[in-house]
Write a protein that holds these residues in place. Structure first.
Motif, PDB file in Angstrom:
ATOM      1  N   GLY A 221       6.145  -5.579  -2.525  1.00 51.67           N
ATOM      2  CA  GLY A 221       6.331  -4.327  -3.110  1.00 51.67           C
ATOM      3  C   GLY A 221       5.497  -3.682  -3.924  1.00 51.67           C
TER       4      GLY A 221
ATOM      5  N   ALA B 288       3.390  -0.176  -3.123  1.00 42.91           N
ATOM      6  CA  ALA B 288       3.254   0.518  -3.848  1.00 42.91           C
ATOM      7  C   ALA B 288       1.834   1.081  -4.323  1.00 42.91           C
ATOM      8  CB  ALA B 288       4.015   0.278  -5.294  1.00 42.91           C
TER       9      ALA B 288
ATOM     10  N   THR C 208       0.632   3.068  -1.413  1.00 40.20           N
ATOM     11  CA  THR C 208       1.455   4.456  -1.350  1.00 40.20           C
ATOM     12  C   THR C 208       0.816   5.301  -2.157  1.00 40.20           C
ATOM     13  OG1 THR C 208       3.481   3.177  -0.534  1.00 40.20           O
ATOM     14  CG2 THR C 208       3.859   5.466  -1.465  1.00 40.20           C
TER      15      THR C 208
ATOM     16  N   GLN D 109       0.173   6.341   3.232  1.00 39.31           N
ATOM     17  CA  GLN D 109       1.267   6.256   2.387  1.00 39.31           C
ATOM     18  C   GLN D 109       2.422   5.920   3.421  1.00 39.31           C
ATOM     19  OE1 GLN D 109       1.377  10.454   1.594  1.00 39.31           O
ATOM     20  NE2 GLN D 109       0.275  10.282  -0.285  1.00 39.31           N
TER      21      GLN D 109
ATOM     22  N   TRP E   5       6.340  -1.715   1.401  1.00 44.43           N
ATOM     23  CA  TRP E   5       7.319  -1.840   0.226  1.00 44.43           C
ATOM     24  C   TRP E   5       8.861  -2.049   0.541  1.00 44.43           C
ATOM     25  CZ3 TRP E   5       6.710   3.117  -3.679  1.00 44.43           C
ATOM     26  CH2 TRP E   5       7.176   2.872  -4.829  1.00 44.43           C
TER      27      TRP E   5
END
Length: 251
Positions: A181, A185, A188, A214, A221
């Motif tokens: 994750g 992130a 992103t 993204q 994520w």
């Protein structure tokens, strides 16, 4: 001197209208994918039905990742490449780990060590420079794929089948989910496109390079972290059931 154009293993980035015609039918790849089940069925006892089901699901995931048009799409979109890698490390790897009927006897110790090795491979190959290099060389491309799948398979084998898996697996799997994750992130929320290999190939699919990046981060994520969370919760529930059964008064 004319510059040599080097295509990634999956070929040139496709256009949307030709995508479903872009199956990867490389004879060496097809031969290896056919060899894997032949070897598995030769050495795995016939009575191990559940393990064989896990194997076929894991093998089918590899076929989807490398033979289906997803391979070609990953040459155009970084988000497709991330989806491809998520299939390898978070779907195929745990299924193939569960397909080993001798996993309890062959359990690898120190799941945290295998997690570190797997996390290093994941973060390394999603850094812009190694990633770009892997798309310019078939040798590096396969090194990327095999190191991601191999390190994930070792991690899942250790996490799912260790001597104290019921107690340690939830923590280890949650740690794996968190690092996945976190990488997602960072991708992103990067303020600019990081992967120049996809700078000119996202527009036909209605995405800017930044939007594609993204989307890739969001795939890593959320869906990418989900299998780790599900496995952690399953182990935690099993441990709680075991503790409840052990504390129940005997009649």
């Amino acid at each position: 001197m004319r510059e040599t154009v080097v295509l990634p293993f999956c070929g040139a980035p496709p256009l949307p209208g030709e995508l479903w015609m872009r199956w990867t039918l490389d004879p060496v790849l097809i031969g290896l994918l056919a060899l894997v089940p032949a070897l598995y069925l030769t050495f795995v006892p016939k009575g191990e039905g559940r393990e064989r089901a896990f194997f076929w699901l894991g093998w089918a995931t590899l076929v989807v990742a490398f033979v289906s048009p997803l391979c070609a799409l990953s040459a155009a979109l970084f988000s497709a490449r991330v989806a491809h890698h998520v299939l390898l490390v978070a779907v195929a790897a745990p299924l193939l780990a569960l397909a080993n009927p001798w996993r309890a006897r062959m359990a690898l110790p120190y799941p945290a060590l295998w997690l570190l090795i797997h996390a290093f491979a994941l973060w390394f190959w999603h850094a812009p420079i190694p990633y770009e290099a892997a798309l310019r060389s078939d040798a590096l491309y396969w090194l990327m794929q095999l190191s991601l799948l191999g390190s994930a398979l070792l991690f899942w084998s250790s996490a799912l089948s260790g001597r104290h898996a019921a107690m340690t697996a939830p923590v280890t799997l949650l740690a794996a989910m968190m690092q996945m994750g976190l990488l997602g992130a960072l991708i992103t929320f990067a303020p600019r496109p990081l992967y120049t290999a996809h700078a000119l190939s996202t527009e036909p699919f209605g995405l800017t390079p930044l939007a594609d990046q993204q989307l890739a981060g969001l795939i890593m994520w959320a869906p990418g972290a989900l299998p780790y969370l599900v496995a952690a919760l399953a182990f935690a529930a099993s441990a709680l059931r075991g503790a409840a059964a052990g504390s129940a008064p005997s009649r």
